[in-house]
Write a protein that holds these residues in place. Structure first.
Motif, PDB file in Angstrom:
ATOM      1  N   ALA A  59       0.494  -1.828  -0.179  1.00  0.00           N
ATOM      2  CA  ALA A  59      -0.066  -0.006   0.003  1.00  0.00           C
ATOM      3  C   ALA A  59       1.057   1.224  -0.304  1.00  0.00           C
ATOM      4  N   MET A  60       2.123   0.833   0.396  1.00  0.00           N
ATOM      5  CA  MET A  60       2.816   2.192   0.560  1.00  0.00           C
ATOM      6  C   MET A  60       4.095   2.047   0.426  1.00  0.00           C
ATOM      7  N   GLU A  61       4.317   1.439  -0.565  1.00  0.00           N
ATOM      8  CA  GLU A  61       5.105   0.969  -2.049  1.00  0.00           C
ATOM      9  C   GLU A  61       7.209   1.023  -0.805  1.00  0.00           C
ATOM     10  N   LEU A  62       7.302  -0.107  -0.216  1.00  0.00           N
ATOM     11  CA  LEU A  62       8.070   0.010   0.824  1.00  0.00           C
ATOM     12  C   LEU A  62       8.287  -1.325   0.128  1.00  0.00           C
ATOM     13  N   SER A  63       9.783  -1.299   0.164  1.00  0.00           N
ATOM     14  CA  SER A  63      10.585  -2.274  -0.301  1.00  0.00           C
ATOM     15  C   SER A  63      10.629  -3.431   1.024  1.00  0.00           C
ATOM     16  N   TYR A  64      10.646  -4.880   0.967  1.00  0.00           N
ATOM     17  CA  TYR A  64       9.848  -5.625   1.640  1.00  0.00           C
ATOM     18  C   TYR A  64      10.802  -6.607   1.754  1.00  0.00           C
ATOM     19  N   LYS A  65      11.633  -6.673   3.084  1.00  0.00           N
ATOM     20  CA  LYS A  65      12.484  -8.290   3.368  1.00  0.00           C
ATOM     21  C   LYS A  65      11.913  -9.562   4.425  1.00  0.00           C
ATOM     22  N   ARG A  66      12.117  -9.987   4.464  1.00  0.00           N
ATOM     23  CA  ARG A  66      11.113 -10.881   6.079  1.00  0.00           C
ATOM     24  C   ARG A  66      12.543 -11.753   6.243  1.00  0.00           C
ATOM     25  N   LEU A  67      12.483 -12.416   7.483  1.00  0.00           N
ATOM     26  CA  LEU A  67      13.950 -13.241   7.577  1.00  0.00           C
ATOM     27  C   LEU A  67      13.232 -13.863   8.989  1.00  0.00           C
ATOM     28  N   GLN A  68      13.506 -15.530   8.787  1.00  0.00           N
ATOM     29  CA  GLN A  68      13.017 -16.031  10.187  1.00  0.00           C
ATOM     30  C   GLN A  68      14.010 -16.764  10.848  1.00  0.00           C
ATOM     31  N   PHE A  69      13.827 -15.441  12.218  1.00  0.00           N
ATOM     32  CA  PHE A  69      14.683 -16.133  13.590  1.00  0.00           C
ATOM     33  C   PHE A  69      14.313 -17.195  14.189  1.00  0.00           C
ATOM     34  N   THR A  70      15.748 -17.645  13.224  1.00  0.00           N
ATOM     35  CA  THR A  70      15.746 -19.455  14.320  1.00  0.00           C
ATOM     36  C   THR A  70      17.196 -19.641  14.965  1.00  0.00           C
ATOM     37  N   GLY A 190      -9.230 -16.150  -3.996  1.00  0.00           N
ATOM     38  CA  GLY A 190      -7.599 -15.345  -4.377  1.00  0.00           C
ATOM     39  C   GLY A 190      -6.875 -15.516  -3.171  1.00  0.00           C
ATOM     40  N   ASN A 191      -5.842 -14.891  -3.653  1.00  0.00           N
ATOM     41  CA  ASN A 191      -4.915 -14.134  -2.941  1.00  0.00           C
ATOM     42  C   ASN A 191      -5.828 -12.317  -2.417  1.00  0.00           C
ATOM     43  N   PRO A 192      -5.811 -12.136  -1.504  1.00  0.00           N
ATOM     44  CA  PRO A 192      -5.985 -10.895  -0.995  1.00  0.00           C
ATOM     45  C   PRO A 192      -5.667  -9.742  -1.577  1.00  0.00           C
ATOM     46  N   LEU A 193      -3.928 -10.242  -1.175  1.00  0.00           N
ATOM     47  CA  LEU A 193      -2.774  -9.709  -1.349  1.00  0.00           C
ATOM     48  C   LEU A 193      -2.830  -8.272  -2.661  1.00  0.00           C
ATOM     49  N   ASP A 194      -3.211  -9.558  -3.778  1.00  0.00           N
ATOM     50  CA  ASP A 194      -2.977  -8.741  -4.864  1.00  0.00           C
ATOM     51  C   ASP A 194      -3.672  -7.971  -5.856  1.00  0.00           C
ATOM     52  N   ALA A 195      -4.827  -7.182  -4.694  1.00  0.00           N
ATOM     53  CA  ALA A 195      -6.107  -6.804  -4.943  1.00  0.00           C
ATOM     54  C   ALA A 195      -5.458  -4.986  -3.806  1.00  0.00           C
ATOM     55  N   VAL A 196      -4.287  -5.450  -3.468  1.00  0.00           N
ATOM     56  CA  VAL A 196      -3.749  -4.389  -2.814  1.00  0.00           C
ATOM     57  C   VAL A 196      -2.777  -3.302  -3.603  1.00  0.00           C
ATOM     58  N   VAL A 197      -3.332  -1.933  -4.059  1.00  0.00           N
ATOM     59  CA  VAL A 197      -2.842  -1.151  -4.707  1.00  0.00           C
ATOM     60  C   VAL A 197      -2.002  -0.245  -4.294  1.00  0.00           C
ATOM     61  N   LYS A 198      -0.995   0.315  -4.618  1.00  0.00           N
ATOM     62  CA  LYS A 198      -0.195   1.529  -4.131  1.00  0.00           C
ATOM     63  C   LYS A 198      -1.022   2.951  -3.905  1.00  0.00           C
ATOM     64  N   VAL A 199      -0.949   3.634  -2.894  1.00  0.00           N
ATOM     65  CA  VAL A 199      -1.956   5.013  -2.990  1.00  0.00           C
ATOM     66  C   VAL A 199      -0.850   5.733  -1.783  1.00  0.00           C
ATOM     67  N   MET A 200      -0.037   5.168  -1.693  1.00  0.00           N
ATOM     68  CA  MET A 200       1.255   6.268  -1.431  1.00  0.00           C
ATOM     69  C   MET A 200       2.292   6.032  -1.529  1.00  0.00           C
ATOM     70  N   ASP A 201       4.185   6.747  -1.933  1.00  0.00           N
ATOM     71  CA  ASP A 201       5.058   6.053  -1.925  1.00  0.00           C
ATOM     72  C   ASP A 201       6.452   5.939  -0.932  1.00  0.00           C
ATOM     73  N   CYS A 202       7.884   6.463  -0.995  1.00  0.00           N
ATOM     74  CA  CYS A 202       8.085   5.688   0.211  1.00  0.00           C
ATOM     75  C   CYS A 202       8.597   7.691   0.267  1.00  0.00           C
ATOM     76  N   ASP A 203       8.444   8.889  -0.484  1.00  0.00           N
ATOM     77  CA  ASP A 203       8.567   9.770  -0.509  1.00  0.00           C
ATOM     78  C   ASP A 203       7.238  11.101   0.256  1.00  0.00           C
ATOM     79  N   ALA A 204       5.882  10.487  -0.097  1.00  0.00           N
ATOM     80  CA  ALA A 204       5.571  10.543   0.584  1.00  0.00           C
ATOM     81  C   ALA A 204       4.781  10.485   1.632  1.00  0.00           C
ATOM     82  N   LEU A 205       5.339   9.508   2.590  1.00  0.00           N
ATOM     83  CA  LEU A 205       5.360   8.376   3.266  1.00  0.00           C
ATOM     84  C   LEU A 205       6.531   9.539   4.358  1.00  0.00           C
ATOM     85  N   SER A 206       7.655  10.319   3.821  1.00  0.00           N
ATOM     86  CA  SER A 206       8.122  10.997   4.434  1.00  0.00           C
ATOM     87  C   SER A 206       8.338  11.690   4.531  1.00  0.00           C
TER      88      SER A 206
END
Length: 319
Positions: A59-70, A190-206
């Motif tokens: 929704a905010m066009e943020l670069s995203y990473k996930r790490l499983q902490f084992t 289907g996967n509802p995540l596919d329906a999520v659209v960008k409504v702002m970007d990093c600059d707008a959030l900043s």
């Protein structure tokens, strides 16, 4: 209604497409993001914590990473490491998972204290240092960490000093039956995540985060926050109350809440709205309080009732 408020409501609307029946949690997390804080989600597996983080990133066009902490995750997996490049005869930096806008630290209490400390140091400093070279993380930078409830097998509780680095702690909880029916029906199509659209970007959030910094706070509000913090430090059921970092977090969250309400100034209601999620994880019960099964969230509510709020009048025609 201010344009900023409309934009933030659009973000929440997109998240609600995916995370059903958790409007208050979504609002609270967005408030923490605006305040420039990090979020700790303490909950059982399978309630949608990863989906929530992904929805925010889209929704905010943020670069995203996930790490499983084992238990075998190393600090270098988080901050990165250097390798020798024979062709250039130089050390080359290989990025760790932390180099993104939104980092999901999944089950942070299942990894070693050394790896936890590496992550929390980056959260505090906003940069990583590898082989003497310091690199800034992307801006904005948000960490969402998930934690299994105390008592789950194979977990290691975060110490109080590390919990204090998270601006808020929240919990999603199980959905209501009607929301769970909607969830199952939506996933069948289907996967509802596919329906999520960008409504702002990093600059707008900043820009919005900078506007939060400019929200006006009257000295009476600062005094109110200081008295609330002092009340946690002197409470008979608490061995440890809010630190000055906690007071700063209360002020930042109150300012972000005011912006979401369409105001450029803070009211006592803003402090009251966010007090529990900011304060509860920073409060440590005495042994007797633990024996009596007291909860810090309930003590936070009691303290709000005991500490009188200043009488400030809301301006008309601001929203």
């Amino acid at each position: 209604m201010r344009e900023e408020q409309k934009q933030l409501q659009m973000v929440e609307q997109e998240i609600r497409r995916v995370v059903v029946g958790k409007d208050a949690v979504i609002h609270r997390i967005l408030t923490a993001i605006l305040a420039g804080g990090h979020i700790l989600i303490e909950d059982v597996p399978g309630v949608g914590k990863t989906t929530l983080a992904l929805a925010f990133s889209r929704a905010m066009e943020l670069s995203y990473k996930r790490l499983q902490f084992t238990p075998d995750v190393m600090p270098s997996d988080v901050v990165g490491y250097s390798v020798y490049n024979k062709a250039t005869n130089r050390q080359v930096y290989v990025e760790g998972g932390i180099m993104c806008n939104l980092f999901l630290a999944d089950e942070i209490n299942r990894t070693s204290s050394k790896t936890q400390s590496a992550l929390l140091e980056v959260m505090e400093e906003g940069s990583v240092t590898v082989d003497g070279v310091t690199r800034a993380v992307p801006k904005p930078f948000i960490v969402m960490a998930t934690q299994n409830p105390v008592g789950s097998a194979g977990t290691q509780m975060l110490p109080e000093s590390q919990l204090d680095r998270f601006m808020i702690r929240t919990s999603m909880g199980y959905p209501e039956p009607a929301a769970e029916v909607t969830l199952m029906r939506d996933r069948g199509a289907g996967n509802p995540l596919d329906a999520v659209v960008k409504v702002m970007d990093c600059d707008a959030l900043s820009r919005l985060m900078r506007q939060v910094e400019d929200v006006y706070v009257h000295d009476a509000i600062y005094s109110y926050i200081a008295r609330l913090s002092a009340a946690t430090r002197s409470h008979e059921s608490l061995a440890l109350g809010l630190s000055p970092r906690g007071s700063l977090a209360l002020a930042g969250m109150a300012k972000a809440n005011a912006l979401q309400e369409g105001r450029d100034y803070v009211l006592p209601a803003d402090v009251q709205e966010i007090f529990s999620c900011v304060a509860a994880h920073r409060m440590v019960l005495t042994p007797m309080a633990r024996v009596n099964h007291l909860r810090t969230e309930k003590l936070a509510e009691d303290i709000l009732m005991q500490v009188p709020a200043p009488k400030l009048v809301e301006k008309k025609g601001v929203k």
